[in-house]
Design a protein around this motif. Structure first.
Motif: not given
Ligand SMILES: [Zn+2]
Length: 165
Positions: A35-39, A60-62, A88-94
């Motif tokens: 998965t992504c590094i998103d907290c 970053a970005g899974a 991955p996830h929604t609203r991902c900056a990547m």
């Molecule tokens: Zn992300």
């Protein structure tokens, strides 16, 4: 806040009541999540998992790149992983900006020129996920019988939408 004094203080308290000394390094649920590094993502809570259940690989970005592929392949052979979820996830900056836009944002906020840095933004998140699942499934080094799945985690609802079952 630049140092890690607050973290070390909290670690003291954590270690005081530490109860995981008998855990082993193998994934008890046979699962690995990329998965992504998103907290906003809690890889344990989102699947009803506990410490010791799952191998978690993050970037970053899974993204299924050389490093994450390496880790997942090793986990399939050595750490009892027999199912992999790329998440991955929604609203991902990547997946929300182009490489040029990202470079501009960094340049504007820091004045550091990152024109030489490979940003690795994602053009179409679902397409990239489908590609990644298929690529990992066909990786000749992955342990036989290890399944690969792809979903997108919604950071607003907490739900996983399966893209590749
Ligand atoms: Zn992300």
């Amino acid at each position: 806040m630049g140092g890690i004094d607050d973290i070390l203080a909290a670690n003291e308290a954590y270690a005081e009541n530490f109860q995981h000394e008998r855990l082993v390094g193998r994934a008890a649920k046979g699962l690995a999540i990329l998965t992504c590094i998103d907290c906003r993502i809690d890889p344990l809570a989102l699947g009803g998992l506990a410490l010791g259940d799952v191998k978690v690989v993050r970037n970053a970005g899974a993204q299924l790149d050389e490093n994450s592929t390496h880790d997942l392949v090793l986990a399939s052979h050595l750490l009892d992983v027999n199912r992999i979820l790329i998440l991955p996830h929604t609203r991902c900056a990547m997946a929300s900006a182009t490489e040029t836009q990202m470079r501009d944002i960094i340049k504007m906020s820091s004045s550091i020129d990152v024109s030489e840095l490979k940003i690795r933004t994602i053009n179409n998140q679902e397409d990239a996920l489908v590609d990644a699942v298929r690529k990992l499934r066909s990786n000749p080094h992955l342990k036989e019988g290890c399944s690969v799945h792809g979903g997108i985690y919604d950071v607003d609802s907490g739900r996983i939408k399966i893209i590749e079952a």
